[in-house]
Design a protein around this motif. Sequence first.
Motif, PDB file in Angstrom:
ATOM      1  N   THR A 571      -2.637   4.782   4.330  1.00 55.75           N
ATOM      2  CA  THR A 571      -3.055   3.725   3.726  1.00 55.75           C
ATOM      3  C   THR A 571      -3.026   2.749   4.355  1.00 55.75           C
ATOM      4  O   THR A 571      -4.109   1.230   4.304  1.00 55.75           O
ATOM      5  N   CYS A 573      -0.820   0.765   4.553  1.00 57.56           N
ATOM      6  CA  CYS A 573       0.152  -0.365   3.958  1.00 57.56           C
ATOM      7  C   CYS A 573       1.304  -1.239   4.891  1.00 57.56           C
ATOM      8  O   CYS A 573       1.127  -2.302   4.157  1.00 57.56           O
ATOM      9  N   ARG A 589      -3.804  -3.425   9.127  1.00 55.13           N
ATOM     10  CA  ARG A 589      -3.437  -3.578   8.113  1.00 55.13           C
ATOM     11  C   ARG A 589      -4.719  -2.794   7.198  1.00 55.13           C
ATOM     12  O   ARG A 589      -5.725  -3.005   7.805  1.00 55.13           O
ATOM     13  N   LYS A 590      -4.507  -2.058   6.699  1.00 55.99           N
ATOM     14  CA  LYS A 590      -6.225  -0.637   5.826  1.00 55.99           C
ATOM     15  C   LYS A 590      -5.976   0.274   6.668  1.00 55.99           C
ATOM     16  O   LYS A 590      -7.568   0.111   6.420  1.00 55.99           O
TER      17      LYS A 590
END
Lengths: 618, 157
Positions: A571, A573, A589-590
């Motif tokens: 994901t 994270c 990120r993400k």
Amino acid sequence: MGAIKSVEQLEAYRRELAAAARPELPTVLVCFGTGCQANGARPVAEAFMDVIKEQGLEIDVNVGIKTTGCHGYCENGPLVALRPQDILYLKVKPEDVPEIVEETVKGGRVVERLVYRDKATGEAVARYSEIPFYRHQQRIALRHIGTIDPASIDDYILAGGYAGLTKALAMKPDDIISEVERSGLRGRGGGGFPAGTKWRSCVAVESDVRYVLCNGDEGDPGAFMDRSIMEGDPHSVIEGMIIGAYALGSHQGYIYVRDEYPLAIRNLTAALEAAREKGLLGEDILGSGFSFDIKISRGGGAFVCGESSALMRSVAGEVGEPRAKYIRSVERGLYDKPTVLNNVETWANVPEIILKGADWYASIGTEGSKGTKVFSLVGKVNNTGLVEVPMGISIRELVENIGGGILGGKEFKAVQTGGPSGGCIPERLADLPIDFDSLTEAGSMMGSGGIIVMDEDTCMVDVARYFTGFLVEESCGKCTPCRDGLPRMLDLLTEITEGCGGEEHLAMLEGLCDLLTWGALCGLGTSAANPVLSTIKYFRDEYEAHIRDKRCPAGVCKALITYHIDPEACTGCRLCAKNCPQECITGKRKEPHTIDADKCIKCGVCKDVCTFDAVRIS
Amino acid sequence: MTEVTRDLAQFDRIIDRYEKTEESLLAILQDFQREFHYVPEEGIRRLSEVIGVPASKIYAMGTFYKALSLTPRGRHTIKVCTGTACHLKGAPQILEALERELKVKRNGTTEDGEFTLECVNCVGACAMAPVTLVDDVYHGQTRPSKIMDVVKKQVGS
Ligand SMILES: Cc1cc2nc3c(=O)[nH]c(=O)nc-3n(C[C@H](O)[C@H](O)[C@H](O)COP(=O)(O)O)c2cc1C
Ligand code: SF4
Ligand code: SF4
Ligand code: SF4
Ligand code: FES
Ligand code: FES
């Protein structure tokens, strides 16, 4: 009261205790075993005391709170059992206490959220005796654990303690030995030697002095039943030893306990003191004219000291090295006097056998292995802990019915039994009944009863390497096959796990195993081949994968695996990147992250922290 | 670390708890270990005098028994259980994490004398595997990413 001077007085005392006891009143039992204390049992017990005091519930009159030995279900501790309702609460926190007092102690109602829940069906089970972990058990050696306070000799006496001793004192020593012989009790410390036969051959030796010893060294990694018995019911061991001493005509006994078991030492010391005060130990026991006392000897953390001849040297204050077995310790043991050494669990069974009779005991278990055995069920299994079941239960029943199956729904691969002297038994033989002889036939051993459950993520070559490494460290180095052979075996196994093994490695390993089995001086060396041979026998394909394909199928052997991130599951994270000690994980990120395999040291931290199971091993 | 000279009375206090026979040697040495975190040389000499056993024999015990150490140890001891149950549930990763974070190898002591990192075989709490003991306080179900937090929280540094 002071010393009890006769069997009649002891019975009168027991009646007095029974008259004063009020079993109909609520009792709170807080497990005070090592596991539960580590999980925070003390603040829970204190919270109960506080609430009880605050509300003016007189402890002795209305509510009894007791701290007990280990219930065997430590993983779910702190455990609190409630009587008379027979309810068990798991993972109790101090905050839960007022509610438990209000609802259960005073109202008799169940606090649903604290009870056991079946992992498969989600069904709640409040009753202690109906929880699958306990339902299939039959407790003899563990008969009092979890219900009595090990610090209270009165508790033990009230529960029927020392009745085996009073019965024994009315018998002829020879008849006691016959009773133990007929019961079929075999030593619980590993080898399974018949206890009665050992006692019989000891009395046959002419001597004015004899010793009775208890082996509480518990060196097998993965086993903790002796600890639980010494901590939770020390009097059962002491009573067994007094009976043995009386039968053998011994006046001095020793309990050899690992120094790593401080609670066991404390509880045993207190129990010895209490037994002496009551006239159950020391001079003129119960007015019978028979005298016997017990000392505690603290072990020094060497596995080989569990071996009988080494243990006897260690007790005498020497270096605990084994000696050759041609002189048996029943003839020349401690200080060269005839000596009987039995294991903690063996001694704990003795009072019950005398009390209920050999026929009763022999009716439990299998033809060659009578009675029950305490197993420590650990590893990759849902319910871990101590369980006592009749001999002859199958591995599958133990793992599936009592253990609740494999952790995380993984594939059941094998069980390891018998510690470093034992071996691995594959899932396909899981219907094998567990007893001394069938395990030995399968290339393993009963040992002290450690059952270590392994799943698909366990590498059998790594397991063999692990045990060999353990034994290399623990070998005393006195004899050549063990001193030189074991390290060589470890080298070979390490080479295989590092992907540097060739076909010839297996043959060399088998050759070394042979050498150790016939050439080593003591049991440590002669049994060292078991973990290696059993894994080669049942898991040859895994050895071959390491050797031929340079692959570790279970994903354990560091040199043969790589870590990577599944972009589908990741994901982004960033948790792994923050925790990676090598700072070799990158990504926005993400967005899916990636591992720089060149810098990765395979520490496993990323896999440990990822809550999305995105880190994979291949 | 520098050797601290100790008053003989410190040893005598421990020795006096026991009968002065060879049988008590191991127990006394263990109490030395507990008190001083190792077995000091003066202690061995004193013990040899009082019990009347050659010092060489006591040294032999000091090197044989795992529980004893003849060299000074750190103020805090971290023991990683490497018993079978703990091994299967990740003890090797815990040990590596500690070695990495403390910059010390197993059985070694950190440079500042703060921590000694040890491996022990099964501490009898396998149901909570993997187990780590910090100054003999049990911590169950430990994880490599969290182990230093556990240590710091307990010793308060
Ligand atoms: C290397 C080695 C270690 C042993 N460790 C133990 C132990 O920790 N506890 C134990 O009861 N027996 C241990 N044994 C078995 C003992 O030598 C002995 O057979 C046993 O204590 C006898 O008691 P039992 O007949 O009641 O089983 C060990 C044996 C060997 C060879
Ligand atoms: S087999 Fe190993 S442990 Fe046993 S006496 Fe020989 S060297 Fe020592
Ligand atoms: S912790 Fe897991 S989900 Fe998060 S970035 Fe790393 S791999 Fe992806
Ligand atoms: S295994 Fe360790 S070093 Fe490798 S990527 Fe994961 S956290 Fe970093
Ligand atoms: S310590 Fe409480 S159940 Fe084992
Ligand atoms: S194996 Fe670690 S506590 Fe038993």
